[in-house]
Design an enzyme around this catalytic site. Structure first.
Site, PDB file in Angstrom:
ATOM      1  N   CYS A  89       0.921  -1.464   0.347  1.00 44.58           N
ATOM      2  CA  CYS A  89      -0.013  -0.170  -0.210  1.00 44.58           C
ATOM      3  C   CYS A  89       1.195   0.902  -0.155  1.00 44.58           C
ATOM      4  O   CYS A  89       1.861   1.456   0.971  1.00 44.58           O
ATOM      5  CB  CYS A  89      -0.783  -0.279   1.258  1.00 44.58           C
ATOM      6  N   CYS A 105      -0.826   3.489  -6.682  1.00 48.98           N
ATOM      7  CA  CYS A 105      -1.699   3.095  -5.661  1.00 48.98           C
ATOM      8  C   CYS A 105      -2.054   1.252  -6.163  1.00 48.98           C
ATOM      9  O   CYS A 105      -1.959   0.984  -7.306  1.00 48.98           O
ATOM     10  CB  CYS A 105      -2.935   3.698  -5.977  1.00 48.98           C
TER      11      CYS A 105
HETATM   12  N1  DGL Z   1      -4.128   0.383  -2.509  1.00 51.68           N
HETATM   13  C1  DGL Z   1      -3.102   1.924  -1.570  1.00 51.68           C
HETATM   14  C2  DGL Z   1      -2.272   2.328  -1.595  1.00 51.68           C
HETATM   15  O1  DGL Z   1      -1.351   1.514  -2.440  1.00 51.68           O
HETATM   16  C3  DGL Z   1      -4.885   2.808  -0.682  1.00 51.68           C
HETATM   17  C4  DGL Z   1      -6.032   2.626  -1.546  1.00 51.68           C
HETATM   18  C5  DGL Z   1      -6.457   3.250  -0.216  1.00 51.68           C
HETATM   19  O2  DGL Z   1      -6.977   2.579   1.067  1.00 51.68           O
HETATM   20  O3  DGL Z   1      -6.830   4.380   0.210  1.00 51.68           O
HETATM   21  O4  DGL Z   1      -2.355   3.426  -2.489  1.00 51.68           O
END
Ligand code: DGL
Length: 259
Positions: free
Chosen positions: A75, A189
């Protein structure tokens, strides 16, 4: 032969599956636990202090329970904020996921690069520091999306978003300047590679979409190179902090990832 290592892969939701599949391909012998803190989704909306406290707490419990040999924070929103503190707090090694600005700028011919992430990620000092250090003559545009992570969740586990909704979210990524066009877009993301085909369909011109997951997998495999096991790997485990039940579309998606 050493025992198979345990790798904990962590995200706010299903986005980390894009990293999980690459790490799993690199270390098929490992035992995997995938943890989705979906009770806190979307991380992009959380204030910084709240996110640090939440990630530390949720990961602390998971580390105590599963005793991983490596934690992959799949993330960007969490990694660009909390990685340094997680490393101070816990002794297990962490591999983070941060915007792939250096390789994007190195490969861009037009020298117009876009970083597409959550609004939180593109606003972080960590991201700005990467640009200062690695832009190497590129003009880097930051595009923060408040909706794409939710669209990616819907694509996998709910009603898929409309093409027009996707097109509107990525429109700002495409810049034309002095006869040049954006040629490289960093997927900052982990949810966004889940929408890659939709992005390609809705792009006004072809670009390279840079997904850092293969590089993250190489790093994870490298850190565990001494821990290669000959045993067949157990099936991966998945947990959601919301405790949600698996409805049919979600269950079918997870089955594709081997859960
Ligand atoms: N998958 C996440 C990232 O790489 C974040 C998505 C979220 O929860 O806003 O930033």
């Amino acid at each position: 032969m050493p025992e198979a290592p345990t790798i904990l892969v962590f995200d706010s939701g299903l986005g980390g599956l894009t990293v999980f599949r690459e790490v799993k391909a690199a270390r098929a012998d490992a035992r995997f636990v995938y943890l989705a803190d979906d009770a806190g989704f979307p991380y992009g909306d959380l204030a910084e202090e709240e996110l640090i406290a939440r990630v530390t707490d949720v990961l602390g419990q998971a580390i105590a329970e599963h005793k991983p040999d490596l934690v992959v924070v799949a993330c960007n929103t969490a990694s660009t904020l909390a990685l340094a503190q997680l490393r101070t707090r816990f002794s297990v090694p962490f591999v983070g996921t941060v915007p792939a600005i250096k390789p994007a700028c190195a490969q861009s011919a037009s020298k117009l690069v876009t970083v597409l992430g959550t609004q939180a990620t593109v606003g972080r000092e960590y991201t700005r520091a990467l640009i200062r250090e690695f832009a190497s003559g590129c003009e880097v545009h930051l595009v923060g999306s408040p909706r794409l992570a939710g669209y990616a969740e819907a694509e996998l586990a709910g009603p898929p978003p409309a093409e027009s909704a996707i097109a509107a979210e990525i429109a700002g990524c495409f810049v034309e300047k002095d006869g040049r066009r954006t040629d490289t877009i960093v997927l900052a993301c982990t949810h966004y590679p889940l929408l890659l085909e939709r992005f390609r369909t809705n792009a006004p011109w072809p670009v390279t979409w840079l997904d850092p997951a293969p590089a993250i997998a190489r790093r994870a495999a490298d850190l565990l190179r001494e821990r290669r096991s000959g045993d067949p790997s157990p099936p991966p485990q998945i947990a959601f902090t919301s405790g949600r039940a698996l409805w049919p579309k979600l269950a079918a998606t997870l089955a594709q990832y081997g859960f």
